[in-house]
Design an enzyme around this catalytic site. Structure first.
Site, mmCIF file in Angstrom:
data_model
loop_
_atom_site.group_PDB
_atom_site.id
_atom_site.type_symbol
_atom_site.label_atom_id
_atom_site.label_comp_id
_atom_site.label_asym_id
_atom_site.label_seq_id
_atom_site.Cartn_x
_atom_site.Cartn_y
_atom_site.Cartn_z
ATOM 1 C CE1 TYR A 129 52.438 24.202 34.835
ATOM 2 C CE2 TYR A 129 54.315 25.565 35.475
ATOM 3 C CZ TYR A 129 53.081 25.428 34.842
ATOM 4 O OH TYR A 129 52.510 26.509 34.212
ATOM 5 N NE ARG A 162 47.065 29.916 39.074
ATOM 6 C CZ ARG A 162 46.772 29.884 37.784
ATOM 7 N NH1 ARG A 162 47.668 30.294 36.909
ATOM 8 N NH2 ARG A 162 45.604 29.453 37.351
ATOM 9 C CB SER A 220 43.215 33.624 43.204
ATOM 10 O OG SER A 220 44.231 32.658 43.128
ATOM 11 C CG ASN A 221 45.899 31.426 47.956
ATOM 12 O OD1 ASN A 221 44.943 30.855 47.459
ATOM 13 N ND2 ASN A 221 46.891 30.780 48.550
ATOM 14 C CG PHE A 222 47.935 37.585 48.872
ATOM 15 C CD1 PHE A 222 48.139 36.420 49.594
ATOM 16 C CD2 PHE A 222 49.050 38.371 48.550
ATOM 17 C CE1 PHE A 222 49.413 36.018 49.983
ATOM 18 C CE2 PHE A 222 50.334 37.986 48.944
ATOM 19 C CZ PHE A 222 50.520 36.806 49.647
ATOM 20 C CD GLN A 253 58.357 34.727 48.527
ATOM 21 O OE1 GLN A 253 58.909 35.384 49.400
ATOM 22 N NE2 GLN A 253 57.343 33.909 48.812
ATOM 23 C CB THR A 254 60.580 39.474 43.108
ATOM 24 O OG1 THR A 254 61.468 38.758 42.233
ATOM 25 C CG2 THR A 254 61.374 40.245 44.149
ATOM 26 N NE ARG A 255 56.884 33.427 41.751
ATOM 27 C CZ ARG A 255 57.855 33.060 42.603
ATOM 28 N NH1 ARG A 255 58.835 33.907 42.911
ATOM 29 N NH2 ARG A 255 57.849 31.861 43.134
HETATM 30 P P1 NAD Z 1 44.066 26.731 34.664
HETATM 31 O O1 NAD Z 1 44.380 25.647 35.621
HETATM 32 O O2 NAD Z 1 42.995 27.706 35.021
HETATM 33 O O3 NAD Z 1 43.696 26.138 33.234
HETATM 34 C C1 NAD Z 1 44.198 24.934 32.742
HETATM 35 C C2 NAD Z 1 43.055 24.162 32.093
HETATM 36 O O4 NAD Z 1 43.572 22.936 31.547
HETATM 37 C C3 NAD Z 1 41.961 23.784 33.099
HETATM 38 O O5 NAD Z 1 40.697 24.097 32.573
HETATM 39 C C4 NAD Z 1 42.149 22.279 33.259
HETATM 40 O O6 NAD Z 1 40.951 21.624 33.610
HETATM 41 C C5 NAD Z 1 42.671 21.891 31.894
HETATM 42 N N1 NAD Z 1 43.405 20.619 31.888
HETATM 43 C C6 NAD Z 1 44.363 20.218 32.773
HETATM 44 N N2 NAD Z 1 44.788 18.987 32.445
HETATM 45 C C7 NAD Z 1 44.110 18.621 31.329
HETATM 46 C C8 NAD Z 1 44.107 17.454 30.533
HETATM 47 N N3 NAD Z 1 44.930 16.408 30.782
HETATM 48 N N4 NAD Z 1 43.258 17.390 29.470
HETATM 49 C C9 NAD Z 1 42.426 18.424 29.200
HETATM 50 N N5 NAD Z 1 42.381 19.551 29.922
HETATM 51 C C10 NAD Z 1 43.223 19.652 30.984
HETATM 52 O O7 NAD Z 1 45.442 27.493 34.381
HETATM 53 P P2 NAD Z 1 45.755 28.775 33.496
HETATM 54 O O8 NAD Z 1 46.350 29.783 34.372
HETATM 55 O O9 NAD Z 1 44.588 29.127 32.661
HETATM 56 O O10 NAD Z 1 46.916 28.217 32.564
HETATM 57 C C11 NAD Z 1 46.700 27.883 31.201
HETATM 58 C C12 NAD Z 1 48.030 27.463 30.561
HETATM 59 O O11 NAD Z 1 48.949 28.548 30.640
HETATM 60 C C13 NAD Z 1 48.682 26.274 31.243
HETATM 61 O O12 NAD Z 1 49.267 25.443 30.260
HETATM 62 C C14 NAD Z 1 49.752 26.889 32.100
HETATM 63 O O13 NAD Z 1 50.846 26.029 32.303
HETATM 64 C C15 NAD Z 1 50.140 28.105 31.259
HETATM 65 N N6 NAD Z 1 50.715 29.164 32.120
HETATM 66 C C16 NAD Z 1 49.903 29.932 32.909
HETATM 67 C C17 NAD Z 1 50.471 30.885 33.738
HETATM 68 C C18 NAD Z 1 49.633 31.783 34.617
HETATM 69 O O14 NAD Z 1 50.213 32.547 35.395
HETATM 70 N N7 NAD Z 1 48.324 31.793 34.543
HETATM 71 C C19 NAD Z 1 51.868 31.048 33.780
HETATM 72 C C20 NAD Z 1 52.644 30.217 32.980
HETATM 73 C C21 NAD Z 1 52.068 29.282 32.133
HETATM 74 N N1 UDP Z 2 52.629 32.658 47.885
HETATM 75 C C1 UDP Z 2 52.370 33.221 49.125
HETATM 76 N N2 UDP Z 2 51.153 32.975 49.690
HETATM 77 C C2 UDP Z 2 50.197 32.233 49.097
HETATM 78 C C3 UDP Z 2 50.460 31.678 47.827
HETATM 79 C C4 UDP Z 2 51.700 31.901 47.248
HETATM 80 O O1 UDP Z 2 53.196 33.920 49.715
HETATM 81 O O2 UDP Z 2 49.120 32.076 49.686
HETATM 82 C C5 UDP Z 2 53.934 32.936 47.257
HETATM 83 C C6 UDP Z 2 54.665 31.682 46.729
HETATM 84 O O3 UDP Z 2 55.458 31.121 47.745
HETATM 85 C C7 UDP Z 2 55.481 32.273 45.596
HETATM 86 C C8 UDP Z 2 54.630 33.421 45.070
HETATM 87 O O4 UDP Z 2 53.688 33.717 46.089
HETATM 88 O O5 UDP Z 2 56.687 32.794 46.086
HETATM 89 C C9 UDP Z 2 53.886 33.079 43.781
HETATM 90 O O6 UDP Z 2 53.194 31.885 43.998
HETATM 91 P P1 UDP Z 2 52.178 31.254 42.942
HETATM 92 O O7 UDP Z 2 51.728 29.954 43.500
HETATM 93 O O8 UDP Z 2 51.156 32.249 42.581
HETATM 94 O O9 UDP Z 2 53.042 31.044 41.604
HETATM 95 P P2 UDP Z 2 54.524 30.535 41.286
HETATM 96 O O10 UDP Z 2 55.156 31.698 40.639
HETATM 97 O O11 UDP Z 2 55.238 30.157 42.548
HETATM 98 O O12 UDP Z 2 54.321 29.374 40.388
#
Ligand code: NAD
Ligand code: UDP
Length: 336
Positions: free
Chosen positions: A161, A202, A205-207, A225-227
């Protein structure tokens, strides 16, 4: 001039301003919100998705809209369309999903970027890349500024990724320099909200789902760890502002909410909002899990006149309400 002719002129103006916009990953969590917002602005939207990490559920409400078109397609293969703008959102974002098929994850970022940049080059479309705070890896500069080059393991379980997204950024900048493609790069920090997949894996949603089901809340590591969590509506506003900003502002620009929380604080906040028997259980910290993450958003403030408006407290309430409704509907379906 009659009211009718004024209305006709207004409709003409709207038609002229309306664009045909491709949203890849448009059925996903963020992509589907972007489709909604663009349609509400009067544009025509083509949504491309292969449902790798989503379902039809997120776009069901759009399927009858005459301005919306869905194409089931994997972006690692070329596609031929005529569009004015492209939001490249396609890529699984949850560590559980992107590590499930790591080779496909890298292909989606890299081959996907090449195919869509090729499309932008041929059509003259403007193209925006959804990059990520993961390009900073486990950052030693805190908060993260765009000029920081990151601290990324190139061969670990998160690399498919992180490095895929880094290579996509390289491609975006090279297509811009070499072929004059109008490109934009946003680096998205952890974003949450309605329409996340309930089994997404993630943390937010998990919590929430665990607490609503009365299951143990899984805290990885010691929870220190922080986010920094951004609500989806804020994120979508920033992304659309970036697309509409001056062509010479290509980014990368950080988009996120700078309020920083430990995962233990997040778990306790969710517990306080969902009275249930859910207890905290500690699980091993995944390999290369970043220890801290917080965006410096000075550039977004300056160039996009943007900052988040929805704090975690309110965003969590709205996300909890969504998952509650989702799980109740699922229960009803199972009972029927
Ligand atoms: P998501 O998994 O809900 O959405 C991603 C979508 O892309 C899904 O509908 C999936 O089916 C589709 N997809 C995956 N591979 C594909 C392929 N090869 N061809 C066509 N479609 C494909 O995730 P999201 O949270 O909506 O993320 C959307 C974008 O934002 C992603 O590129 C992700 O890397 C980026 N992003 C999201 C976050 C976040 O926290 N949500 C953070 C950083 C970056
Ligand atoms: N995490 C957690 N419990 C879970 C899922 C994730 O404690 O059930 C932690 C994970 O280890 C990370 C943070 O929450 O430190 C954020 O995780 P996430 O998968 O949402 O996104 P990341 O920022 O790691 O891509």
């Amino acid at each position: 001039m009659s009211i009718n002719s004024t209305l006709a002129i207004d409709a003409d103006v709207i038609r002229q301003r309306a664009k045909r916009i491709l949203v890849t990953g448009g059925a996903g969590f963020l992509g589907s919100h972007i489709c909604d917002r663009l349609l509400a602005q009067g544009h025509e939207v083509i949504c491309v998705d292969n449902f790798y990490s989503s379902t039809r559920q997120n776009i069901l409400h759009l399927l009858d809209n005459p301005c919306f078109e869905f194409i089931r397609h994997d972006v690692t293969f070329p596609l031929y369309l005529e569009v004015d703008e492209i939001y490249n959102m396609a890529c699984p974002a949850s560590p559980v999903h992107y590590q499930h098929d790591p080779v496909q994850t890298t292909k989606t970022s890299v081959h996907g970027a090449i195919n869509l940049l090729g499309l932008a080059k041929r059509t003259g479309a403007k193209i925006l890349q959804a990059s990520t705070s993961e390009v900073y890896g486990d950052p030693v500069v805190h908060p993260q500024v765009e000029s920081y080059w990151g601290n990324v393991n190139p061969i670990g379980p998160r690399s498919c990724y992180d490095e895929g997204k880094r290579c996509a950024e390289t491609l975006f900048f090279d297509y811009h320099r070499q072929h004059n493609v109008k490109t934009k790069v946003v680096r998205i920090f952890n974003t949450y909200g309605p329409r996340m997949h309930p089994n997404d894996g993630r943390v937010v949603s998990n919590f929430i789902v665990q607490a609503l089901l009365g299951e143990p809340i899984t805290l990885f590591g010691d929870g220190s760890q922080t986010r920094s969590f951004c609500f989806a509506d804020d994120l979508v506003e920033a992304i659309i502002r970036m697309m509409n900003s001056d062509d010479d502002f290509i980014g990368p620009v950080n988009i996120g909410n700078p309020a920083e929380f430990t995962m233990l604080q997040l778990a306790e906040l969710v517990q306080s909002k969902i009275p249930s028997s859910s207890e905290l259980v500690y699980r091993p910290l995944p390999t290369n899990d970043p220890t801290q993450r917080k965006p410096d958003i000075s550039l977004a403030r300056e160039k996009l006149d943007w900052q988040p408006t929805i704090e975690l407290n309110e965003g969590l309430d709205r996300t909890i309400a969504y998952f509650k409704q989702f799980l109740d509907a699922q229960k009803l379906q199972q009972a029927a």
